[in-house]
Design a protein around this motif. Structure first.
Motif, short mmCIF file in Angstrom:
data_model
loop_
_atom_site.label_atom_id
_atom_site.label_comp_id
_atom_site.label_asym_id
_atom_site.label_seq_id
_atom_site.Cartn_x
_atom_site.Cartn_y
_atom_site.Cartn_z
N ASP A 1 0.86 -1.19 0.00
CA ASP A 1 0.00 0.00 0.00
C ASP A 1 0.89 1.23 0.00
O ASP A 1 1.73 1.40 0.90
CB ASP A 1 -0.92 0.01 1.23
N HIS A 2 0.71 2.09 -0.98
CA HIS A 2 1.53 3.29 -1.10
C HIS A 2 0.68 4.53 -0.80
O HIS A 2 -0.48 4.62 -1.23
CB HIS A 2 2.11 3.41 -2.51
N ALA A 3 1.26 5.46 -0.06
CA ALA A 3 0.56 6.69 0.31
C ALA A 3 0.47 7.61 -0.89
O ALA A 3 1.34 7.62 -1.77
CB ALA A 3 1.27 7.39 1.46
N VAL A 4 -0.62 8.40 -0.93
CA VAL A 4 -0.77 9.39 -1.99
C VAL A 4 0.39 10.39 -1.91
O VAL A 4 0.73 10.88 -0.83
CB VAL A 4 -2.13 10.12 -1.86
N GLY A 5 1.00 10.68 -3.06
CA GLY A 5 2.14 11.58 -3.10
C GLY A 5 3.48 10.88 -3.21
O GLY A 5 4.49 11.53 -3.49
N THR A 6 3.51 9.60 -2.93
CA THR A 6 4.77 8.86 -3.05
C THR A 6 4.92 8.32 -4.46
O THR A 6 3.94 8.10 -5.17
CB THR A 6 4.82 7.70 -2.05
#
Length: 880
Positions: free
Chosen positions: A707-712
């Motif tokens: 799961d990747h955070a928004v903005g990464t």
């Protein structure tokens, strides 16, 4: 889209990262076996920024004058190519960037044409060598208190950490109990019970044994002070002899044991072999005499006789020691008649010592422990023939040269016209026929033929035991060669033979297995054409829901596999399955382990997740379900599947399964576009602070299972190469999904002619005045498989497990994402040419080019209109 479809996805590396001289990708330095973890990012990939003098090649950095073998996927290390980093001097100044020169080294290999045994290609080597086996022998005579007149000769072959022992006694010795090997101080270093393990051949007795772990006692064996002992139930009938290293000049196929009943303490043995190039008989002799009677140099006269008529005589001055003596001589230019008498056991030998003692004995056929067998298939026919028929042949060579045979043929498609023994074929014209075994037979799906061939001679027996003879089966449909196979001496002392057949493909293998000691020892024989450097032919042991790799046929078609008693107890099944996988098929055979082996053992305990699948001894998975899968952390993964390890120390590592091997890759982070990036909790790569304000929303990327955070931003994970540095992915602003795009390249001031792509980089840069010439975008890699000779075909291209015909174009694939529509690769005479697709919206665009249609404003309905249903799904798998 399933993960199985991404087997060729590493080809994108060619388009964006490119090969350095076509030899290695940026992923070569990242991919490693699971045993190497916990992993750290390979610093060699970033080492091109170092300021020291050297060369950059394939993502790695090398010092001046260093040498290495380059890597070309999917072929692996090119052992017949050697690269050197050479210094570059301009105007008297040493340049920081060296120059790489690669050259072919196969012409430097030594000549092995005179090798008496079949030359072998060792692993990780370019040159064939004569088999490196150390040979030892022992002449066994009665011990001091013994009353027997029986003597024995023993051959011992040291193969790495294994010692094969062959003992032949001149007569039957009753109540044999064990074999002992004692070291320098009389300490027993090896003992084996040989009750019921002897084979009587005429009046002689043969004993076979294998010491499987001799590694701790090799020096004791080489010391010339170890001695071999045969013990009997009667202590007065034991034999003993010192083990000495020998140097046979040819494969020894005849022997003689010489004694004199009236001269106690004297004995001799002779080993002989025919030199096929000139019909010369090489002779190696060993003599033992009482120390008090024979010391120093003495004249020994050797004679070979036929019905008391001397055919050959030779005098040798030999030096006697406390261990006896060894001498070499030869009988030059044997006549046809002498070769015939030699092969049929009609010659005798006589040794006369300087003190008048005479020793005599008969010359008989000799070979070490093993079985003469042939695996006969259409794959080894000349030329190769596709047929469902297979056959196996067993031979028994008696002491007087008579060759009995039993041939079993299955699923033959036409009437057999002839079964013959012939020499090797160097062309379609065929080899020299030795003899016809079988004349024309009636049609039969399965048939067995037995017979006896008694017209052998010394040359035929030498060719037979050296593996230079073949069985050839001819039929009415194919008069030249329908089925064919090499006759080999399989060094097997195992009892059960199994013919493993894949009936749909006409592929077969032979196995001999023995588990009488609660261990499992098997010899496996596959067709010669199945031996491949790409490791596509492998043998496995399957039990429960597990699959254990036993052997890979990359150098020879005959291999021995061994599983210790402790490992057998862990298997916990009396009926494990043997399987052999080739490029085209999978063969199965049953091994058997006695129930008594598990009576005092708890056996193998199934994992909790598997216990509901069956009780002990039940098959819980079909063999095909286990093909090419990987086992990692007690879980089974399919070929092409990727996963994130559970170990917290490996939070920034992604693993994938490639043909039974788990490969783990450290995360590679793209460069952040700000001066002070931050790393969020749970993330592996730093990102700019402003872009990560909305950290509550994430998107799941199936490539690395994170799961990747928004903005990464991150590089996508590609199987089997690892992380793809020529693309970046990012979460959409609302966290609803992700998007990936190709790395943007800056404009260059130099023309395209002077641009180059450095190893480990995605974008071209202007060439420097010196350095290594590397491929730019749109250029094709050189055909290195042809340079080294690793491939039989130069017109097609192999990518992972897929084969592309010459001229065929395709889109490469990214793991879990599908085909990458912005790059097209073309197979051009065995070379891959990958180029980015340029879209021109002013011209008519083919509906096949979905990415350009999308870029030029076409709707989804426009793109799939008038397409067949099966093509719709294919287009939806295409990513842009």
């Amino acid at each position: 889209m399933t993960l199985h479809s991404c087997r060729s996805c590493f080809i994108i590396v060619i388009a964006c990262c490119n090969f350095s001289l076509g030899l290695a990708t940026a992923y070569d330095t990242l991919a490693g076996p699971v045993d190497d973890i916990p992993l750290k990012e390979d610093r060699r990939v970033q080492s091109h920024i170092s300021h020291s003098v050297g060369c950059v090649f394939g993502g790695a950095r090398y010092d001046i004058d260093s040498q290495w073998h380059p890597i070309l996927e999917p072929y692996g290390v090119m052992h017949c190519l050697k690269c050197t980093c050479e210094a570059v001097i301009k105007k008297g100044l040493l340049q920081q960037r060296g120059q790489v020169q690669c050259r072919r080294i196969s012409h430097e290999c030594p000549d092995v044409s005179s090798c008496p045994l079949t030359a072998m290609l060792p692993p990780s080597s370019c040159c064939k060598i004569c088999p490196h086996h150390q040979e030892f022998s022992a002449l066994l005579i009665p011990t001091e208190n013994s009353t027997t007149h029986v003597i024995g000769q023993s051959s011992l072959t040291l193969e790495q950490s294994k010692l094969r022992i062959t003992i032949t006694l001149s007569n039957v010795l009753p109540n044999l109990t064990s074999i002992l090997i004692k070291g320098k101080n009389g300490v027993t270093i090896y003992e084996e019970n040989i009750r019921n393990k002897t084979e009587q051949l005429g009046q002689t007795l043969k004993i076979c044994s294998i010491w499987r772990d001799v590694s701790n006692h090799i020096e004791a064996i080489k010391s010339n002070e170890a001695h071999l002992i045969i013990t009997s139930g009667h202590t007065a009938e034991s034999l003993s002899g010192f083990v000495k290293e020998t140097t046979p000049r040819v494969l020894e196929t005849f022997s003689s044991m010489l004694t004199n009943a009236e001269s106690r303490g004297y004995a001799a043995s002779l080993y002989m072999g025919v030199v096929l190039s000139n019909n010369e008989l090489a002779i190696r002799g060993s003599v033992v005499a009482p120390r008090a009677a024979m010391s120093g140099k003495h004249l020994v006269t050797m004679e070979i006789l036929r019905d008391r008529r001397v055919l050959f005589t030779k005098e040798e001055m030999v030096a006697f020691s406390s261990y006896g003596t060894e001498f070499h001589t030869k009988w030059e230019s044997l006549s046809t008649s002498s070769l015939k008498q030699l092969g049929r056991g009609r010659l005798t030998t006589r040794l006369t010592l300087s003190n008048g003692i005479t020793l005599s004995g008969s010359i008989t056929v000799y070979h070490k422990c093993g079985r003469l067998n042939a695996l006969v298939t259409g794959q080894d026919a000349v030329p190769k023939y596709k047929t469902l028929g297979v056959a196996s042949a067993q031979f028994n060579l008696s002491l007087n040269g008579q060759l009995s045979y039993q041939i079993e043929v299955k699923d033959i498609e036409s009437r057999i016209t002839e079964i013959m023994i012939e020499t090797d074929r160097s062309s379609l014209a065929g080899g020299t026929k030795i003899t016809r075994l079988v004349r024309e037979l009636n049609e039969a799906t399965i048939l067995k033929v037995r017979g006896l061939y008694d017209k052998t001679d010394g040359v035929i027996i030498q060719q037979l035991l050296e593996g230079k003879l073949f069985i050839n089966i001819q039929t009415r449909l194919r008069l030249n060669s329908t089925l064919r196979g090499q006759i080999l001496l399989v060094p097997s002392v195992h009892s059960t033979q199994t013919l493993m057949v894949e009936g749909r493909a006409g592929v077969a293998a032979l196995s001999w297995c023995d588990s009488s000691n609660c261990d499992l020892a098997c010899d496996l024989l596959v067709p010669r054409v199945a031996v491949r450097r790409d490791a596509s032919t492998q043998a496995f042991l399957q039990y429960w829901n597990q699959k254990q790799l036993l052997a890979t046929f990359t150098e020879t078609n005959l291999m021995e596999v061994y599983i210790s008693k402790m490992d057998v107890l862990q298997i916990g099944s009396t009926l494990p399955m043997l399987s052999i996988t080739t490029r085209d098929s999978t063969l199965y055979g049953q091994a058997s382990i006695p129930e008594t082996c598990f009576e005092n053992s708890s056996g193998y305990v199934l994992p909790a997740s598997d216990q509901q699948l069956g009780s002990r001894g039940a098959w819980v998975d079909t063999p095909l379900d286990l093909a090419h899968k990987c086992r990692y952390d007690k879980k089974i993964y399919s070929d092409g599947e990727s996963w994130k390890p559970k170990d917290s120390n490996l939070a920034c590592v992604t693993c994938s399964c490639k043909r039974n091997k788990a490969q783990c890759h450290p995360v590679i982070c793209p460069a952040a576009e700000c001066a002070s990036p931050v790393t969020l909790p749970g993330e592996c790569c730093p990102a700019c602070p402003k872009a990560t304000d909305n950290t509550s929303k994430t998107c799941f990327f199936p490539g690395d299972h994170r799961d990747h955070a928004v903005g990464t931003v991150w590089h996508p994970f590609m199987h089997p190469g690892g992380y793809f540095k020529c693309a970046v992915c990012f979460c959409k602003n609302d966290g609803d999904g992700y998007d990936c795009k190709q790395t943007a390249c800056p404009a260059l001031s130099c023309s395209e002619r002077y641009q180059e792509v450095l190893p480990g980089e995605c974008c071209p840069s202007c060439k420097t005045s010196t350095g290594v010439t590397v491929l730019g975008q749109g250029q094709s890699a050189p055909d290195l498989s042809r340079m080294q000779g690793d491939s039989d075909s130069y017109s097609s291209c192999t990518v992972g497990d897929l084969q592309y015909a010459n001229g065929e174009s395709f889109n490469p694939e990214i793991a879990t994402l599908g085909m990458y529509g912005k790059v097209v690769c073309t197979c051009n005479n065995g070379k891959l040419d990958c180029k980015p697709i340029e879209c021109d919206c002013s011209k008519k665009i083919s509906r096949k080019n979905r990415c350009c249609m999308r870029q030029c404003g076409f709707t989804e309905s426009d793109m799939i209109r008038k397409r067949r249903k099966k093509d719709k799904n294919k287009m939806r798998d295409l990513i842009c």
